[in-house]
Design a protein around this motif. Structure first.
Motif, PDB file in Angstrom:
ATOM      1  N   ALA A 205      70.793  34.527  27.753  1.00  0.00           N
ATOM      2  CA  ALA A 205      70.507  34.007  26.415  1.00  0.00           C
ATOM      3  C   ALA A 205      70.704  32.504  26.431  1.00  0.00           C
ATOM      4  O   ALA A 205      71.549  31.987  27.165  1.00  0.00           O
ATOM      5  CB  ALA A 205      71.432  34.651  25.389  1.00  0.00           C
ATOM      6  N   THR A 206      69.924  31.807  25.624  1.00  0.00           N
ATOM      7  CA  THR A 206      70.076  30.359  25.505  1.00  0.00           C
ATOM      8  C   THR A 206      70.386  30.004  24.062  1.00  0.00           C
ATOM      9  O   THR A 206      70.001  30.718  23.129  1.00  0.00           O
ATOM     10  CB  THR A 206      68.796  29.617  25.948  1.00  0.00           C
ATOM     11  N   GLY A 207      71.094  28.908  23.893  1.00  0.00           N
ATOM     12  CA  GLY A 207      71.439  28.456  22.560  1.00  0.00           C
ATOM     13  C   GLY A 207      71.921  27.022  22.564  1.00  0.00           C
ATOM     14  O   GLY A 207      72.104  26.419  23.620  1.00  0.00           O
ATOM     15  N   LEU A 208      72.138  26.508  21.381  1.00  0.00           N
ATOM     16  CA  LEU A 208      72.561  25.121  21.233  1.00  0.00           C
ATOM     17  C   LEU A 208      74.071  24.946  21.302  1.00  0.00           C
ATOM     18  O   LEU A 208      74.556  23.814  21.404  1.00  0.00           O
ATOM     19  CB  LEU A 208      72.031  24.561  19.906  1.00  0.00           C
ATOM     20  N   HIS A 209      74.811  26.058  21.248  1.00  0.00           N
ATOM     21  CA  HIS A 209      76.274  25.981  21.268  1.00  0.00           C
ATOM     22  C   HIS A 209      76.844  27.001  22.243  1.00  0.00           C
ATOM     23  O   HIS A 209      76.382  28.141  22.291  1.00  0.00           O
ATOM     24  CB  HIS A 209      76.841  26.235  19.869  1.00  0.00           C
ATOM     25  N   PRO A 210      77.878  26.627  23.021  1.00  0.00           N
ATOM     26  CA  PRO A 210      78.492  27.552  23.983  1.00  0.00           C
ATOM     27  C   PRO A 210      79.546  28.418  23.288  1.00  0.00           C
ATOM     28  O   PRO A 210      80.748  28.261  23.495  1.00  0.00           O
ATOM     29  CB  PRO A 210      79.117  26.614  25.014  1.00  0.00           C
ATOM     30  N   ASN A 211      79.099  29.340  22.457  1.00  0.00           N
ATOM     31  CA  ASN A 211      80.043  30.107  21.649  1.00  0.00           C
ATOM     32  C   ASN A 211      79.996  31.596  21.992  1.00  0.00           C
ATOM     33  O   ASN A 211      79.206  32.043  22.825  1.00  0.00           O
ATOM     34  CB  ASN A 211      79.774  29.868  20.163  1.00  0.00           C
ATOM     35  N   ALA A 212      80.852  32.359  21.319  1.00  0.00           N
ATOM     36  CA  ALA A 212      80.941  33.794  21.566  1.00  0.00           C
ATOM     37  C   ALA A 212      79.635  34.499  21.245  1.00  0.00           C
ATOM     38  O   ALA A 212      79.258  35.456  21.932  1.00  0.00           O
ATOM     39  CB  ALA A 212      82.095  34.386  20.769  1.00  0.00           C
ATOM     40  N   GLU A 213      78.932  34.064  20.222  1.00  0.00           N
ATOM     41  CA  GLU A 213      77.668  34.707  19.859  1.00  0.00           C
ATOM     42  C   GLU A 213      76.658  34.602  20.997  1.00  0.00           C
ATOM     43  O   GLU A 213      75.927  35.557  21.283  1.00  0.00           O
ATOM     44  CB  GLU A 213      77.097  34.103  18.579  1.00  0.00           C
ATOM     45  N   LEU A 214      76.613  33.475  21.674  1.00  0.00           N
ATOM     46  CA  LEU A 214      75.706  33.304  22.810  1.00  0.00           C
ATOM     47  C   LEU A 214      76.080  34.262  23.930  1.00  0.00           C
ATOM     48  O   LEU A 214      75.223  34.930  24.505  1.00  0.00           O
ATOM     49  CB  LEU A 214      75.731  31.848  23.294  1.00  0.00           C
ATOM     50  N   ALA A 215      77.368  34.358  24.240  1.00  0.00           N
ATOM     51  CA  ALA A 215      77.830  35.292  25.274  1.00  0.00           C
ATOM     52  C   ALA A 215      77.513  36.728  24.887  1.00  0.00           C
ATOM     53  O   ALA A 215      77.045  37.520  25.717  1.00  0.00           O
ATOM     54  CB  ALA A 215      79.324  35.109  25.501  1.00  0.00           C
ATOM     55  N   CYS A 216      77.733  37.073  23.634  1.00  0.00           N
ATOM     56  CA  CYS A 216      77.463  38.441  23.160  1.00  0.00           C
ATOM     57  C   CYS A 216      75.987  38.777  23.262  1.00  0.00           C
ATOM     58  O   CYS A 216      75.623  39.916  23.583  1.00  0.00           O
ATOM     59  CB  CYS A 216      77.962  38.622  21.739  1.00  0.00           C
ATOM     60  N   GLU A 217      75.119  37.820  23.002  1.00  0.00           N
ATOM     61  CA  GLU A 217      73.683  38.064  23.108  1.00  0.00           C
ATOM     62  C   GLU A 217      73.298  38.400  24.548  1.00  0.00           C
ATOM     63  O   GLU A 217      72.502  39.304  24.795  1.00  0.00           O
ATOM     64  CB  GLU A 217      72.886  36.859  22.600  1.00  0.00           C
ATOM     65  N   ALA A 218      73.867  37.704  25.516  1.00  0.00           N
ATOM     66  CA  ALA A 218      73.601  38.000  26.928  1.00  0.00           C
ATOM     67  C   ALA A 218      74.133  39.389  27.289  1.00  0.00           C
ATOM     68  O   ALA A 218      73.485  40.145  28.026  1.00  0.00           O
ATOM     69  CB  ALA A 218      74.223  36.935  27.826  1.00  0.00           C
ATOM     70  N   ILE A 219      75.286  39.758  26.760  1.00  0.00           N
ATOM     71  CA  ILE A 219      75.857  41.089  27.013  1.00  0.00           C
ATOM     72  C   ILE A 219      74.991  42.168  26.372  1.00  0.00           C
ATOM     73  O   ILE A 219      74.750  43.223  26.982  1.00  0.00           O
ATOM     74  CB  ILE A 219      77.311  41.154  26.517  1.00  0.00           C
ATOM     75  N   ARG A 220      74.491  41.931  25.162  1.00  0.00           N
ATOM     76  CA  ARG A 220      73.602  42.903  24.510  1.00  0.00           C
ATOM     77  C   ARG A 220      72.338  43.129  25.347  1.00  0.00           C
ATOM     78  O   ARG A 220      71.877  44.261  25.509  1.00  0.00           O
ATOM     79  CB  ARG A 220      73.236  42.452  23.101  1.00  0.00           C
ATOM     80  N   MET A 221      71.790  42.066  25.879  1.00  0.00           N
ATOM     81  CA  MET A 221      70.599  42.186  26.718  1.00  0.00           C
ATOM     82  C   MET A 221      70.918  42.978  27.984  1.00  0.00           C
ATOM     83  O   MET A 221      70.135  43.840  28.397  1.00  0.00           O
ATOM     84  CB  MET A 221      70.041  40.810  27.080  1.00  0.00           C
ATOM     85  N   ALA A 222      72.061  42.705  28.601  1.00  0.00           N
ATOM     86  CA  ALA A 222      72.455  43.420  29.813  1.00  0.00           C
ATOM     87  C   ALA A 222      72.641  44.904  29.524  1.00  0.00           C
ATOM     88  O   ALA A 222      72.209  45.764  30.303  1.00  0.00           O
ATOM     89  CB  ALA A 222      73.750  42.827  30.371  1.00  0.00           C
ATOM     90  N   THR A 223      73.271  45.223  28.411  1.00  0.00           N
ATOM     91  CA  THR A 223      73.498  46.621  28.035  1.00  0.00           C
ATOM     92  C   THR A 223      72.162  47.329  27.822  1.00  0.00           C
ATOM     93  O   THR A 223      71.966  48.451  28.289  1.00  0.00           O
ATOM     94  CB  THR A 223      74.352  46.691  26.757  1.00  0.00           C
ATOM     95  N   ALA A 224      71.247  46.687  27.151  1.00  0.00           N
ATOM     96  CA  ALA A 224      69.926  47.279  26.919  1.00  0.00           C
ATOM     97  C   ALA A 224      69.164  47.461  28.236  1.00  0.00           C
ATOM     98  O   ALA A 224      68.475  48.466  28.432  1.00  0.00           O
ATOM     99  CB  ALA A 224      69.123  46.402  25.955  1.00  0.00           C
ATOM    100  N   ALA A 225      69.304  46.502  29.160  1.00  0.00           N
ATOM    101  CA  ALA A 225      68.612  46.589  30.455  1.00  0.00           C
ATOM    102  C   ALA A 225      69.100  47.789  31.264  1.00  0.00           C
ATOM    103  O   ALA A 225      68.343  48.345  32.066  1.00  0.00           O
ATOM    104  CB  ALA A 225      68.824  45.301  31.247  1.00  0.00           C
ATOM    105  N   ARG A 226      70.331  48.177  31.056  1.00  0.00           N
ATOM    106  CA  ARG A 226      70.903  49.313  31.782  1.00  0.00           C
ATOM    107  C   ARG A 226      70.880  50.600  30.966  1.00  0.00           C
ATOM    108  O   ARG A 226      71.581  51.559  31.274  1.00  0.00           O
ATOM    109  CB  ARG A 226      72.316  48.980  32.252  1.00  0.00           C
ATOM    110  N   GLY A 227      70.080  50.638  29.891  1.00  0.00           N
ATOM    111  CA  GLY A 227      69.855  51.868  29.165  1.00  0.00           C
ATOM    112  C   GLY A 227      70.792  52.153  28.020  1.00  0.00           C
ATOM    113  O   GLY A 227      70.738  53.215  27.416  1.00  0.00           O
ATOM    114  N   GLY A 228      71.660  51.195  27.702  1.00  0.00           N
ATOM    115  CA  GLY A 228      72.571  51.378  26.577  1.00  0.00           C
ATOM    116  C   GLY A 228      71.968  50.856  25.294  1.00  0.00           C
ATOM    117  O   GLY A 228      70.880  50.271  25.287  1.00  0.00           O
ATOM    118  N   ALA A 229      72.673  51.058  24.223  1.00  0.00           N
ATOM    119  CA  ALA A 229      72.225  50.516  22.937  1.00  0.00           C
ATOM    120  C   ALA A 229      72.451  49.017  22.942  1.00  0.00           C
ATOM    121  O   ALA A 229      73.558  48.559  23.162  1.00  0.00           O
ATOM    122  CB  ALA A 229      72.998  51.165  21.794  1.00  0.00           C
ATOM    123  N   GLY A 230      71.406  48.230  22.718  1.00  0.00           N
ATOM    124  CA  GLY A 230      71.503  46.784  22.799  1.00  0.00           C
ATOM    125  C   GLY A 230      71.852  46.084  21.577  1.00  0.00           C
ATOM    126  O   GLY A 230      71.916  46.259  20.505  1.00  0.00           O
TER     127      GLY A 230
END
Length: 83
Positions: A58-83
């Motif tokens: 995920a990309t964003g303008l601020h290095p915050n928790a929301e940016l990290a969470c977005e990357a984790i959501r994408m990873a979870t969805a890529a591996r078949g979990g609820a994103g």
């Protein structure tokens, strides 16, 4: 940004062992600052240590928790979990 020396320290749960015996056992993440003509852009990534495959980004303008969470959501969805 500089490290906040007063921030709480978190334990090294991997004990510096960046290997995995099977997929989805150990994921790691990183956040990188990318200078652009328009200003700073931040990239958050999640990688599976078994395959070394990029699972989420995920990309964003601020290095915050929301940016990290977005990357984790994408990873979870890529591996078949609820994103």
């Amino acid at each position: 940004a500089r490290q906040d020396r007063a921030a709480p320290k978190f334990p090294d749960l991997l004990r510096r062992d960046f290997t995995a015996a099977e997929p989805n056992r150990r994921w790691v993440g990183d956040m990188t600052e990318i200078p652009t003509a328009a200003g700073k852009l931040y990239l958050a990534t999640v990688i599976d240590l078994y395959s070394r495959r990029l699972l989420g980004a995920a990309t964003g303008l601020h290095p915050n928790a929301e940016l990290a969470c977005e990357a984790i959501r994408m990873a979870t969805a890529a591996r078949g979990g609820a994103g």
